[in-house]
Design a protein around this motif. Structure first.
Motif, PDB file in Angstrom:
ATOM      1  N   LEU A 138       0.827  -1.208   0.000  1.00 23.77           N
ATOM      2  CA  LEU A 138       0.000   0.000   0.000  1.00 23.77           C
ATOM      3  C   LEU A 138       0.868   1.266   0.000  1.00 23.77           C
ATOM      4  O   LEU A 138       1.739   1.429   0.840  1.00 23.77           O
ATOM      5  CB  LEU A 138      -0.905  -0.008   1.244  1.00 23.77           C
ATOM      6  N   ASP A 139       0.597   2.133  -0.954  1.00 22.21           N
ATOM      7  CA  ASP A 139       1.302   3.416  -1.047  1.00 22.21           C
ATOM      8  C   ASP A 139       0.378   4.466  -0.418  1.00 22.21           C
ATOM      9  O   ASP A 139      -0.595   4.893  -1.030  1.00 22.21           O
ATOM     10  CB  ASP A 139       1.566   3.692  -2.545  1.00 22.21           C
ATOM     11  N   ARG A 140       0.682   4.826   0.809  1.00 21.55           N
ATOM     12  CA  ARG A 140      -0.210   5.682   1.591  1.00 21.55           C
ATOM     13  C   ARG A 140      -0.472   7.038   0.905  1.00 21.55           C
ATOM     14  O   ARG A 140      -1.598   7.519   0.852  1.00 21.55           O
ATOM     15  CB  ARG A 140       0.392   5.853   2.997  1.00 21.55           C
ATOM     16  N   ALA A 141       0.577   7.631   0.338  1.00 22.97           N
ATOM     17  CA  ALA A 141       0.404   8.964  -0.280  1.00 22.97           C
ATOM     18  C   ALA A 141      -0.538   8.877  -1.479  1.00 22.97           C
ATOM     19  O   ALA A 141      -1.438   9.712  -1.648  1.00 22.97           O
ATOM     20  CB  ALA A 141       1.766   9.512  -0.703  1.00 22.97           C
ATOM     21  N   ALA A 142      -0.349   7.827  -2.298  1.00 21.39           N
ATOM     22  CA  ALA A 142      -1.224   7.675  -3.469  1.00 21.39           C
ATOM     23  C   ALA A 142      -2.658   7.401  -3.013  1.00 21.39           C
ATOM     24  O   ALA A 142      -3.623   7.955  -3.550  1.00 21.39           O
ATOM     25  CB  ALA A 142      -0.722   6.531  -4.348  1.00 21.39           C
ATOM     26  N   PHE A 143      -2.784   6.553  -1.988  1.00 18.08           N
ATOM     27  CA  PHE A 143      -4.123   6.251  -1.466  1.00 18.08           C
ATOM     28  C   PHE A 143      -4.822   7.545  -1.038  1.00 18.08           C
ATOM     29  O   PHE A 143      -5.948   7.825  -1.443  1.00 18.08           O
ATOM     30  CB  PHE A 143      -4.037   5.276  -0.275  1.00 18.08           C
ATOM     31  N   ASP A 144      -4.130   8.334  -0.234  1.00 17.61           N
ATOM     32  CA  ASP A 144      -4.750   9.556   0.300  1.00 17.61           C
ATOM     33  C   ASP A 144      -5.149  10.510  -0.811  1.00 17.61           C
ATOM     34  O   ASP A 144      -6.221  11.117  -0.761  1.00 17.61           O
ATOM     35  CB  ASP A 144      -3.778  10.268   1.267  1.00 17.61           C
ATOM     36  N   SER A 145      -4.286  10.619  -1.822  1.00 16.46           N
ATOM     37  CA  SER A 145      -4.597  11.599  -2.855  1.00 16.46           C
ATOM     38  C   SER A 145      -5.821  11.173  -3.689  1.00 16.46           C
ATOM     39  O   SER A 145      -6.698  11.988  -3.976  1.00 16.46           O
ATOM     40  CB  SER A 145      -3.323  11.864  -3.670  1.00 16.46           C
ATOM     41  N   TRP A 146      -5.924   9.878  -4.021  1.00 18.67           N
ATOM     42  CA  TRP A 146      -7.114   9.421  -4.785  1.00 18.67           C
ATOM     43  C   TRP A 146      -8.364   9.402  -3.919  1.00 18.67           C
ATOM     44  O   TRP A 146      -9.464   9.719  -4.374  1.00 18.67           O
ATOM     45  CB  TRP A 146      -6.855   8.042  -5.400  1.00 18.67           C
ATOM     46  N   HIS A 147      -8.191   9.046  -2.658  1.00 19.24           N
ATOM     47  CA  HIS A 147      -9.312   9.036  -1.715  1.00 19.24           C
ATOM     48  C   HIS A 147      -9.902  10.438  -1.626  1.00 19.24           C
ATOM     49  O   HIS A 147     -11.121  10.650  -1.710  1.00 19.24           O
ATOM     50  CB  HIS A 147      -8.781   8.547  -0.348  1.00 19.24           C
ATOM     51  N   GLN A 148      -9.002  11.400  -1.491  1.00 19.45           N
ATOM     52  CA  GLN A 148      -9.398  12.810  -1.381  1.00 19.45           C
ATOM     53  C   GLN A 148     -10.146  13.257  -2.638  1.00 19.45           C
ATOM     54  O   GLN A 148     -11.182  13.922  -2.574  1.00 19.45           O
ATOM     55  CB  GLN A 148      -8.111  13.634  -1.199  1.00 19.45           C
ATOM     56  N   LYS A 198      -4.596   0.134  -5.286  1.00 13.27           N
ATOM     57  CA  LYS A 198      -5.877   0.172  -6.014  1.00 13.27           C
ATOM     58  C   LYS A 198      -6.914  -0.719  -5.331  1.00 13.27           C
ATOM     59  O   LYS A 198      -8.076  -0.348  -5.206  1.00 13.27           O
ATOM     60  CB  LYS A 198      -5.670  -0.284  -7.464  1.00 13.27           C
ATOM     61  N   GLN A 199      -6.458  -1.882  -4.865  1.00 11.93           N
ATOM     62  CA  GLN A 199      -7.405  -2.799  -4.205  1.00 11.93           C
ATOM     63  C   GLN A 199      -8.030  -2.121  -2.979  1.00 11.93           C
ATOM     64  O   GLN A 199      -9.241  -2.197  -2.757  1.00 11.93           O
ATOM     65  CB  GLN A 199      -6.687  -4.075  -3.767  1.00 11.93           C
ATOM     66  N   GLU A 200      -7.200  -1.449  -2.221  1.00 13.66           N
ATOM     67  CA  GLU A 200      -7.679  -0.752  -1.022  1.00 13.66           C
ATOM     68  C   GLU A 200      -8.644   0.377  -1.412  1.00 13.66           C
ATOM     69  O   GLU A 200      -9.681   0.583  -0.781  1.00 13.66           O
ATOM     70  CB  GLU A 200      -6.451  -0.182  -0.296  1.00 13.66           C
ATOM     71  N   LEU A 201      -8.280   1.095  -2.484  1.00  7.99           N
ATOM     72  CA  LEU A 201      -9.133   2.199  -2.941  1.00  7.99           C
ATOM     73  C   LEU A 201     -10.475   1.675  -3.463  1.00  7.99           C
ATOM     74  O   LEU A 201     -11.524   2.295  -3.244  1.00  7.99           O
ATOM     75  CB  LEU A 201      -8.418   3.014  -4.026  1.00  7.99           C
ATOM     76  N   VAL A 202     -10.449   0.524  -4.138  1.00  5.55           N
ATOM     77  CA  VAL A 202     -11.702  -0.017  -4.673  1.00  5.55           C
ATOM     78  C   VAL A 202     -12.655  -0.368  -3.520  1.00  5.55           C
ATOM     79  O   VAL A 202     -13.865  -0.181  -3.615  1.00  5.55           O
ATOM     80  CB  VAL A 202     -11.439  -1.234  -5.596  1.00  5.55           C
ATOM     81  N   GLN A 203     -12.096  -0.839  -2.402  1.00  8.52           N
ATOM     82  CA  GLN A 203     -12.958  -1.134  -1.245  1.00  8.52           C
ATOM     83  C   GLN A 203     -13.654   0.134  -0.763  1.00  8.52           C
ATOM     84  O   GLN A 203     -14.838   0.123  -0.439  1.00  8.52           O
ATOM     85  CB  GLN A 203     -12.114  -1.707  -0.113  1.00  8.52           C
ATOM     86  N   PHE A 204     -12.889   1.208  -0.716  1.00 10.37           N
ATOM     87  CA  PHE A 204     -13.477   2.498  -0.304  1.00 10.37           C
ATOM     88  C   PHE A 204     -14.521   2.955  -1.343  1.00 10.37           C
ATOM     89  O   PHE A 204     -15.622   3.411  -0.987  1.00 10.37           O
ATOM     90  CB  PHE A 204     -12.343   3.534  -0.134  1.00 10.37           C
TER      91      PHE A 204
END
Ligand code: AMP
Ligand code: ZN
Length: 475
Positions: free
Chosen positions: A352-362, A395-401
């Motif tokens: 998991l790339d936390r920075a990428a996750f946060d930016s797409w989540h946002q 991406k997998q983590e983001l898809v769950q969100f």
């Protein structure tokens, strides 16, 4: 995150400020269960579901209520007269009113589950809240807001409520002119409406109750005031419904409630626009010509394709339904699911790339929190799924969100797809697919189509992907 919502009352996009920090309470007008819920009605319920999901993802503690109208809704929404819709439904089907209510409630609940609508925190039925409705009418009687029309009912005198019609800028003068049924001459003002209707003396109604004013049944509008106050308290954050409710039903709810609770009763009014047909006519239950989710399913559409179609629009704009539009949405949805299935099957997902996750989540949550811009969110999802710059684990983590936020069941559908892809393909289907590839190579499109139809009839489908032809067992 800052949440913005258009408020029908102020006619402005407003920053949402909860009455109690960290909490949100909202009420949504639910279905009248005298007939099937159509896909237009479902649009207004998807709005309620999206609101709930958006608040949850923003960390709010959500309490939301959606009622079921099983009594009191008369056939003319315009001036609150005509026949009782429930009794009419019962006569049409030769069933008891209670059986009709149960049947269409169950159908509606099945549609809600198919569309992945989250259960509201409470789902009250109007018939379970008769006492609360009578108590509310009594308060209005005591405060002097009512009058009796002998042999008819207890009416609300809208001239006593100075702010009547504020939700639509006071534009209620057309009510009499627009009424489809004969105007009730005994009313003091055209906008007056029934709080309690008396049972007819010449026949017995199936649903009727005792009240201080005589045996009868509640008017339609009072139920929403009574149930929302009973479950959400005298003031709450948001009230939702279809746009047609703002002019009369919601104007009446406000008029009944604010003399008791003080103004403003509700802070934000959120209305979803209509689903219309190609000629721009509203899909309506009373016309009898409408589409249900079951019809879409019987034509082979996944309810998620319809949900995707709604999310590709904006709740404040009318949406014209067409089968071509639904087919395009189904394709869009399938493509998304295919990409997700590739992400789920990635042999080297990384970490998991936390920075990428946060930016797409946002980015995605930001779009939905900005007055429910779901189409913008879906475009961002498409970009995310495509970009090589984000690894599969992220991406997998983001898809769950994204699934929690948009309710499109991407992970679930992708897993099903992977499972179907892993079913052993019979040799004859493989041979047919090879034959089709050969036909395409010689530009024999007619033969290629013929073989595709053969494969299709055998319960399989061939999909041309960037990695070549895939053969998948049909759902
Ligand atoms: P009803 O079951 O008639 O009480 O309506 C339930 C909800 O569906 C209400 O919020 C209506 O405003 C909404 N509604 C009715 N027709 C449509 C339509 N064609 N498109 C979108 N929403 C609709
Ligand atoms: Zn209502």
């Amino acid at each position: 995150m800052n949440i913005k919502l258009f408020n029908t009352m102020s006619r402005k996009l407003e920053d949402f400020k909860p009455l109690v920090p960290g909490k949100v309470g909202f009420y949504s007008c639910g279905p009248t269960v005298y007939h099937y819920t159509h896909i237009g009605n479902l649009r207004s319920f998807v709005l309620a579901d999206l609101l709930k999901r958006m608040f949850i993802e923003n960390g709010y503690d959500v309490y939301n209520v959606m009622n079921i109208t099983d009594v009191g809704h008369l056939t003319s929404d315009d001036d609150d007269s005509g026949e009782d819709k429930m009794e009419k439904g019962a006569a049409r089907e030769n069933k008891s009113v209670w059986d009709v209510a149960k049947f269409y409630t169950d159908e509606f609940l099945r549609d809600s589950a198919d569309l992945n609508l989250l259960e509201p925190s409470a789902r009250p039925r109007a018939t379970e809240y008769i006492k609360e409705q009578i108590d509310l009418v009594q308060k209005l009687v005591d405060l002097g807001y009512t009058y009796e029309i002998p042999g008819d009912g207890i009416y609300y005198d809208t001239s006593k409520f100075a702010a009547y019609g504020a939700l639509t800028g006071g534009a209620t003068s057309g009510i009499r002119a627009g009424a489809r049924v004969e105007f009730n001459e005994a009313k003091r003002n055209p906008t007056d409406f029934a709080l309690w209707k008396f049972s007819p003396t010449d026949k017995k109604r199936q649903m009727e109750w005792d009240s201080p004013w005589g045996v009868g049944f509640p008017g339609w509008h009072i139920e929403c005031s009574a149930m929302s106050m009973a479950l959400l308290g005298p003031h709450f954050d948001i009230h939702t419904g279809g746009v047609d409710l703002s002019r009369i039903h919601h104007a009446n709810e406000i008029a009944q409630s604010e003399p008791i609770t003080g103004a403003p009763w509700v802070k934000h009014w959120v209305h979803s626009e209509f689903l219309v047909d190609k000629s721009g006519d509203k899909m309506s239950k009373s016309s009898g010509e409408f589409l249900t989710l079951s019809v879409l399913k019987n034509r082979g559409y996944d309810p998620m394709a319809y949900r995707y179609m709604l999310l590709m629009g904006h709740y404040q704009s009318q949406l014209a339904f067409s089968w071509e539009g639904l087919a395009a949405a189904a394709n869009g949805y399938k493509n998304m699911v295919r990409r997700v299935s590739e992400i789920l099957s990635d042999a080297a997902p990384g970490v998991l790339d936390r920075a990428a996750f946060d930016s797409w989540h946002q980015k995605i949550l930001g779009a939905v929190s900005d007055n429910l811009k779901t189409a913008e969110a879906l475009v961002a999802v498409q970009e995310l799924l495509k970009t090589p710059a984000v690894n599969a684990a992220t991406k997998q983590e983001l898809v769950q969100f994204i699934d929690r936020l948009l309710g499109l069941r991407l992970t679930e559908s992708a897993k099903e797809l992977v499972a179907r892809e892993n079913i052993d393909i019979p040799d004859e289907i493989k041979a047919l697919a090879d034959e089709r590839t050969a036909a395409k190579a010689t530009r024999d499109w007619a033969r290629a189509d013929e073989i595709r139809a053969q494969i299709d009839a055998a319960g399989w489908s061939v999909v041309d992907t960037k990695d070549g032809v895939k053969i998948i067992k049909k759902a």
